[in-house]
Motif scaffolding. Structure first.
Motif, PDB file in Angstrom:
ATOM      1  N   LEU A   5       2.458  13.911   6.988  1.00 34.15           N
ATOM      2  CA  LEU A   5       3.863  13.563   6.541  1.00 34.15           C
ATOM      3  C   LEU A   5       4.134  12.209   6.784  1.00 34.15           C
ATOM      4  O   LEU A   5       5.007  11.576   5.880  1.00 34.15           O
ATOM      5  CB  LEU A   5       4.608  14.571   7.378  1.00 34.15           C
ATOM      6  N   LEU A   6       3.875  11.481   7.646  1.00 31.90           N
ATOM      7  CA  LEU A   6       4.371  10.288   8.105  1.00 31.90           C
ATOM      8  C   LEU A   6       3.684   9.402   6.992  1.00 31.90           C
ATOM      9  O   LEU A   6       4.467   8.255   6.607  1.00 31.90           O
ATOM     10  CB  LEU A   6       3.853   9.650   9.399  1.00 31.90           C
ATOM     11  N   SER A 201       4.221  -1.332  21.402  1.00 28.67           N
ATOM     12  CA  SER A 201       4.436   0.230  21.647  1.00 28.67           C
ATOM     13  C   SER A 201       5.947   0.397  21.286  1.00 28.67           C
ATOM     14  O   SER A 201       6.196   1.351  20.547  1.00 28.67           O
ATOM     15  CB  SER A 201       4.224   0.342  23.115  1.00 28.67           C
ATOM     16  N   ALA A 202       6.769  -0.637  21.554  1.00 34.42           N
ATOM     17  CA  ALA A 202       8.149  -0.303  21.222  1.00 34.42           C
ATOM     18  C   ALA A 202       8.402  -0.471  19.729  1.00 34.42           C
ATOM     19  O   ALA A 202       9.228   0.287  19.207  1.00 34.42           O
ATOM     20  CB  ALA A 202       9.032  -1.617  21.866  1.00 34.42           C
ATOM     21  N   LEU A 208       8.061   5.024  14.133  1.00 35.17           N
ATOM     22  CA  LEU A 208       7.918   6.441  14.180  1.00 35.17           C
ATOM     23  C   LEU A 208       9.439   7.075  14.118  1.00 35.17           C
ATOM     24  O   LEU A 208       9.527   8.010  13.196  1.00 35.17           O
ATOM     25  CB  LEU A 208       7.243   6.828  15.529  1.00 35.17           C
ATOM     26  N   GLU A 209      10.268   6.599  14.967  1.00 40.68           N
ATOM     27  CA  GLU A 209      11.791   7.023  14.816  1.00 40.68           C
ATOM     28  C   GLU A 209      12.238   6.757  13.569  1.00 40.68           C
ATOM     29  O   GLU A 209      12.786   7.811  13.171  1.00 40.68           O
ATOM     30  CB  GLU A 209      12.457   6.372  15.982  1.00 40.68           C
ATOM     31  N   SER A 210      12.313   5.630  12.875  1.00 39.68           N
ATOM     32  CA  SER A 210      12.723   5.460  11.578  1.00 39.68           C
ATOM     33  C   SER A 210      12.070   6.575  10.533  1.00 39.68           C
ATOM     34  O   SER A 210      13.037   6.963   9.631  1.00 39.68           O
ATOM     35  CB  SER A 210      12.570   3.891  11.206  1.00 39.68           C
ATOM     36  N   SER A 213      13.540  10.215  11.344  1.00 35.80           N
ATOM     37  CA  SER A 213      14.956  10.132  10.929  1.00 35.80           C
ATOM     38  C   SER A 213      15.097  10.276   9.173  1.00 35.80           C
ATOM     39  O   SER A 213      16.013  10.766   8.707  1.00 35.80           O
ATOM     40  CB  SER A 213      15.668   8.720  11.347  1.00 35.80           C
ATOM     41  N   VAL A 214      14.320   9.263   8.504  1.00 34.82           N
ATOM     42  CA  VAL A 214      14.443   9.264   6.975  1.00 34.82           C
ATOM     43  C   VAL A 214      13.920  10.757   6.591  1.00 34.82           C
ATOM     44  O   VAL A 214      14.561  11.297   5.681  1.00 34.82           O
ATOM     45  CB  VAL A 214      13.278   8.140   6.459  1.00 34.82           C
ATOM     46  N   LEU A 215      12.919  11.413   7.091  1.00 36.41           N
ATOM     47  CA  LEU A 215      12.346  12.660   6.582  1.00 36.41           C
ATOM     48  C   LEU A 215      13.472  13.802   7.028  1.00 36.41           C
ATOM     49  O   LEU A 215      13.818  14.821   6.234  1.00 36.41           O
ATOM     50  CB  LEU A 215      10.998  12.858   7.357  1.00 36.41           C
TER      51      LEU A 215
END
Length: 228
Positions: A5-6, A201-202, A208-210, A213-215
């Motif tokens: 999905l990503l 890592s940050a 990943l968070e972005s 959030s879009v999905l």
């Protein structure tokens, strides 16, 4: 979250955020190559006299430097092109979802997947990564060491972005980064390597968070309408 999905989100965002404005010629370039003005109908004169009504039943003459020019229609077809093509229309939900995100997440998606090199986006990404990393700095850190760590922030952003878009990308070697900072390899391994890993890592967490959030902001597909 599901890796497939990503990856799907990455592909769709690349298609939605890419800049396609240069695929057609601009108006000025088109006019230069094919000037639409026809000077035969209204010959040009150094001084063109225009007769105007003075409002009192008389006529007054005004000298104009330019005469009238007959201009042909600029488009080559009777029916104009649609204001938006099918691909851009189908990608509109993805762009709307991106616009609803916080600014630093928007900046990351536009830089990484839209290839937008706007300096403001780069600044927001680096500030977000550095602000989150400052808590990991040890107390009493030298200013010189801190400046060197700050210089690694943008390198970490570039490396993670390159990894997301190119599976064959080779990561920066520790010896190369040590040379870039002007320190020995042992100093790099002891002092800077942990910060380099945390910075990367940050950035990966920001990616990943972005994407997540879009999905979550994307409308769920209606398969019944598609079948119908």
């Amino acid at each position: 979250m599901d890796l497939q999905l990503l990856e799907y989100a990455r592909i769709e965002l690349t298609r939605a955020l890419i800049d396609n404005s240069g695929k057609t010629k601009g108006q000025l370039q088109a006019f230069c190559e094919h000037p639409p003005a026809d000077k035969d109908r209204n010959p040009r004169k150094p001084i063109h006299v225009v007769e105007l009504d003075n409002g009192r039943g008389g006529v007054r003459c005004v000298k104009a430097e330019n005469s009238a020019v007959y201009v042909l229609e600029t488009r080559s077809r009777r029916r104009p092109l649609p204001p938006i093509n099918d691909n851009e229309f189908s990608a509109a939900p993805w762009r709307r979802a991106v616009n609803m995100l916080p600014e630093h997440e928007q900046a990351w998606l536009r830089y990484c997947y839209g290839f937008d090199l706007t300096f403001r986006y780069q600044t927001m990404i680096c500030e977000a990564i550095w602000n989150g990393h400052q808590h990991a700095l040890p107390p009493g850190l030298l200013k010189k060491t801190k400046k060197r760590i700050i210089s690694l922030v943008w390198l970490a952003v570039q490396e993670v972005a390159a990894q997301q878009m190119n599976d064959t990308y080779k990561q920066y070697a520790g010896a190369l980064l040590a040379t870039h900072l002007g320190v020995s390899r042992s100093t790099w391994c002891e002092v800077y390597a942990p910060h380099w890993k945390m910075l990367k890592s940050a950035v990966e967490l920001l990616d990943l968070e972005s994407l997540s959030s879009v999905l979550t902001r994307m409308p769920e597909p209606n398969f019944e309408e598609d079948i119908g």
